[in-house]
Design an enzyme around this catalytic site. Structure first.
Site, PDB file in Angstrom:
ATOM      1  N   GLU A  97      59.907 -62.111   1.290  1.00 23.06           N
ATOM      2  CA  GLU A  97      60.014 -60.648   1.344  1.00 23.06           C
ATOM      3  C   GLU A  97      58.803 -59.954   0.725  1.00 23.06           C
ATOM      4  O   GLU A  97      58.442 -58.854   1.150  1.00 23.06           O
ATOM      5  CB  GLU A  97      61.291 -60.174   0.654  1.00 23.06           C
ATOM      6  CG  GLU A  97      62.570 -60.537   1.386  1.00 23.06           C
ATOM      7  CD  GLU A  97      63.148 -61.881   0.957  1.00 23.06           C
ATOM      8  OE1 GLU A  97      64.270 -62.211   1.391  1.00 23.06           O
ATOM      9  OE2 GLU A  97      62.466 -62.613   0.182  1.00 23.06           O
ATOM     10  N   LYS A 100      76.832 -52.604   3.422  1.00 18.52           N
ATOM     11  CA  LYS A 100      77.218 -53.378   4.604  1.00 18.52           C
ATOM     12  C   LYS A 100      78.290 -52.650   5.412  1.00 18.52           C
ATOM     13  O   LYS A 100      78.257 -52.652   6.660  1.00 18.52           O
ATOM     14  CB  LYS A 100      77.716 -54.758   4.170  1.00 18.52           C
ATOM     15  CG  LYS A 100      77.815 -55.759   5.304  1.00 18.52           C
ATOM     16  CD  LYS A 100      78.033 -57.170   4.780  1.00 18.52           C
ATOM     17  CE  LYS A 100      78.018 -58.192   5.918  1.00 18.52           C
ATOM     18  NZ  LYS A 100      78.177 -59.578   5.412  1.00 18.52           N
ATOM     19  N   PHE A 112      78.489 -60.954  -4.984  1.00 22.95           N
ATOM     20  CA  PHE A 112      77.472 -61.916  -4.565  1.00 22.95           C
ATOM     21  C   PHE A 112      76.261 -61.188  -3.984  1.00 22.95           C
ATOM     22  O   PHE A 112      76.389 -60.340  -3.117  1.00 22.95           O
ATOM     23  CB  PHE A 112      78.049 -62.879  -3.524  1.00 22.95           C
ATOM     24  CG  PHE A 112      77.050 -63.856  -2.984  1.00 22.95           C
ATOM     25  CD1 PHE A 112      76.498 -64.830  -3.794  1.00 22.95           C
ATOM     26  CD2 PHE A 112      76.644 -63.785  -1.654  1.00 22.95           C
ATOM     27  CE1 PHE A 112      75.565 -65.724  -3.294  1.00 22.95           C
ATOM     28  CE2 PHE A 112      75.708 -64.676  -1.135  1.00 22.95           C
ATOM     29  CZ  PHE A 112      75.169 -65.649  -1.972  1.00 22.95           C
ATOM     30  N   GLN A 113      75.094 -61.518  -4.504  1.00 21.50           N
ATOM     31  CA  GLN A 113      73.812 -60.930  -4.104  1.00 21.50           C
ATOM     32  C   GLN A 113      73.796 -59.414  -4.260  1.00 21.50           C
ATOM     33  O   GLN A 113      73.162 -58.695  -3.483  1.00 21.50           O
ATOM     34  CB  GLN A 113      73.445 -61.338  -2.672  1.00 21.50           C
ATOM     35  CG  GLN A 113      73.086 -62.820  -2.554  1.00 21.50           C
ATOM     36  CD  GLN A 113      72.401 -63.175  -1.256  1.00 21.50           C
ATOM     37  OE1 GLN A 113      72.624 -62.538  -0.233  1.00 21.50           O
ATOM     38  NE2 GLN A 113      71.580 -64.214  -1.282  1.00 21.50           N
ATOM     39  N   MET A 120      38.460 -64.193 -12.961  1.00 18.60           N
ATOM     40  CA  MET A 120      38.287 -63.009 -13.795  1.00 18.60           C
ATOM     41  C   MET A 120      38.821 -63.255 -15.202  1.00 18.60           C
ATOM     42  O   MET A 120      38.222 -62.812 -16.194  1.00 18.60           O
ATOM     43  CB  MET A 120      38.970 -61.803 -13.162  1.00 18.60           C
ATOM     44  CG  MET A 120      38.652 -60.481 -13.862  1.00 18.60           C
ATOM     45  SD  MET A 120      36.905 -60.046 -13.789  1.00 18.60           S
ATOM     46  CE  MET A 120      36.836 -59.145 -12.244  1.00 18.60           C
TER      47      MET A 120
END
Length: 605
Positions: free
Chosen positions: A62, A174, A124-125, A486
């Site tokens: 993602e 959802k 969940f999630q 760097m």
């Protein structure tokens, strides 16, 4: 009345919320979405499959979706769109959203959320992605009713793309995606607190014009806001009219041709000596679309001590935030530059030729350069310079973050708007490959060269698979110095060369060529300085798949010039313990107003 509403409803199409999301994307003109499905966003992925207008690019992570949306947005000028599921899918978008927020990139992120009844139960999630991203988005929405989706979508794109651009997140539960409701596209927005000022005030324009006409050492200090406003032509007109030299920040390198005689280069920590010196010795800064960030100013109370400031920005919060402005101008950069030029057209302007000659001498004396690597090693700067020299004219350049980014700023040709993509405010390692993917998807006719470090490359290289599978033949140069370059440079300069955990052992693992080939790319390794041009030319000729060229370069090459963190820009070094000679005041250049210098310093305190 009820009969009228019932009749109207019969003529409206009934849709589930997920269909409304896709229909909204189509109405908004979205052509590409970068995303990865999961449970809470799955209802939306089903109708997405049937869309003939919206192309979906399935990423491997993602974070890649977010950076690809950024790359698409910067390269095309359109809103970039990314999509993810709830919980970890959404939180993986935090880094690119933060990146887009700091660099003012218009991105809309659509995330699925658990059902409304589960919010707050640690389902969940579940993650409070709206709360998490509130500080790093222009605005965000939590949509729990399907009938609210069209308005949220319309407003999100409007907010992301107007005023100061930036990211907006729409979190949709959802059950809102599965509910059946009539589809109704909003005729107007309901944003009473959001009215960006785009037209600058005529009085401020006049005051700015008066200051310009009185200045002997003016400098145009140009930032990424000019790029976002697509105001390169308006900037060029003002420069042609006034003859004022231009310093372009890291985010604005492509808005003014680097070959123009009045182009000073990039100011700041690793800026060109002429650009840094010009700001320090100016009596007037005309700052447009820039925010006086610490990487440019160095120690703030010593920055441009003798300069009055005209500060123009579309975001009023930026004006006066870090530096007092004698003339604040709130408005769109294109309109501001146009009106400034109009106000000066036909007016008597001061002769600043001596000031310009002084800066041009400084440019010639301290032009960006590099020490050759010890034989038989390759200089990383040579690689980047040759990529720029051999790339086609329409090339879009994308970088990661670190030493290679600074070298790219100095040594690539910057002469065309929307041809320079980099992570500025956040400094996000891993930006290059997915952003290059997004740029190539948005501009398939353009060559896209990504310049990445071996450290950055190992963060998001999986998106090369995405590029290969989606016909996006990006070209990636790995500047492999075997270390986190760097950080190592700072360890050499400030930590007595104690190299704590900066050796990546990239000479041992991974084998970048085999890794790239396994992901569907053409790949080769270059260790001989005499083979650099040959490798770049070969990469330019491959257009049926992504290309990865690993350049094994000198480990201890450093980025110069440099202003140490927290130091004054007056302490710029051109090499270790070597400072430029500031003693040349040019011929007949008006002196800096020391009284004004003291006042300005007091203001900044």
């Amino acid at each position: 009345m009820e009969d009228d509403m019932a009749e109207k409803s019969r003529h409206q199409r009934m849709m589930i919320g997920a269909q409304i999301i896709i229909e909204s994307l189509e109405k908004l003109g979205v052509e590409v979405v970068f995303g990865l499905p999961g449970g809470a966003i799955m209802p939306t992925y089903d109708p997405l499959m049937d869309s003939a207008k919206v192309r979906h690019i399935l990423v491997r992570h993602e974070q890649g979706a977010g950076h690809a949306a950024e790359g698409y947005a910067v390269a095309t000028g359109k809103v970039g769109v990314c999509m993810a599921t709830s919980g970890p899918g959404a939180t993986n978008l935090v880094t690119p959203l933060s990146d887009a927020y700091l660099d003012s990139v218009p991105v809309v992120a659509i995330t699925g959320q658990v059902g409304t009844s589960l919010i707050g139960t640690d389902g969940f999630q579940e993650a409070d992605i709206r709360g998490i991203t509130m500080p790093i988005t222009k605005h965000n929405f939590l949509v729990t009713r399907a009938e609210d989706i069209p308005l949220a979508m319309s407003e999100a794109f409007h907010i992301a793309s107007t005023g100061r651009p930036g990211p907006v997140l729409i979190d949709i539960t959802k059950d809102a995606q599965t509910a059946v409701v009539p589809f109704k596209w909003p005729k107007q927005h309901d944003l009473p607190g959001y009215k960006p000022t785009t037209r600058p005030h005529s009085r401020q324009i006049k005051e700015a014009s008066d200051l310009i006409r009185a200045a002997h050492r003016p400098v145009l200090y140009v930032g990424g806001g000019v790029a976002k406003a697509e105001a390169a032509a308006e900037l060029a007109r003002l420069v042609d009219l006034t003859g004022i030299p231009v310093a372009t920040t890291l985010m604005a390198r492509d808005v003014f041709p680097a070959t123009h005689p009045l182009a000073l280069g990039m100011p700041g920590m690793h800026g060109a000596v002429a650009a840094v010196g010009a700001l320090q010795r100016a009596d007037l800064l005309i700052a447009v679309g820039t925010r006086f960030d610490d990487r440019v100013t160095g120690r703030l109370d010593t920055f441009a001590p003798g300069a009055k400031v005209i500060h123009a920005d579309i975001d009023p919060a930026e004006i006066g935030k870090n530096r007092h402005a004698e003339v604040p101008i709130v408005g769109d950069a294109r309109l501001t530059l146009t009106q400034l030029a109009d106000s000066l057209e036909g007016k008597d302007l001061p002769d600043i030729s001596a000031w310009v000659r002084q800066l041009q001498r400084m440019q010639q004396t301290y032009a960006p350069s590099w020490e050759e690597a010890p034989e038989p090693e390759i200089s990383p700067q040579q690689v980047i310079q040759r990529i720029g020299a051999l790339a086609p004219k329409d090339t879009v350049f994308v970088t990661g973050v670190g030493q290679h980014q600074m070298w790219a700023s100095h040594f690539l040709p910057h002469d065309k708007p929307r041809s320079w993509l980099t992570s500025g405010g956040a400094g996000t390692m891993g930006y290059c490959i997915p952003a290059a993917l997004g740029a190539k998807i948005g501009r398939p006719e353009s060559t896209v060269w990504g310049i990445d470090g071996d450290g950055c490359f190992q963060m998001t290289n999986q998106e090369l698979v995405t590029a290969a599978l989606n016909g996006a033949p990006v070209k990636i140069a790995i500047i492999n110095n075997n270390v986190l370059g760097m950080v190592r440079q700072w360890q050499i300069l400030f930590f007595e060369s104690r190299f704590s955990h900066t050796d990546l052992h990239s000479d041992r693992l991974p084998d970048f060529v085999k890794l790239a080939e396994a992901m569907g790319c053409a790949a080769f390794r270059v260790t001989d300085p005499g083979k650099v041009d040959e490798a770049i030319t070969a990469a330019n000729e491959i257009n049926d798949r992504p290309v990865v060229v690993e350049f094994v370069v000198h480990t201890d090459a450093m980025v110069w010039p440099m202003v140490a963190s927290g130091a004054s820009n007056d302490e710029i070094k051109i090499a270790r313990d070597m400072a430029p000679d500031w003693s040349d005041d040019g011929d007949d250049v008006a002196p800096v107003d020391e009284d004004n210098s003291d006042d300005e310093t007091e203001e900044t305190r």
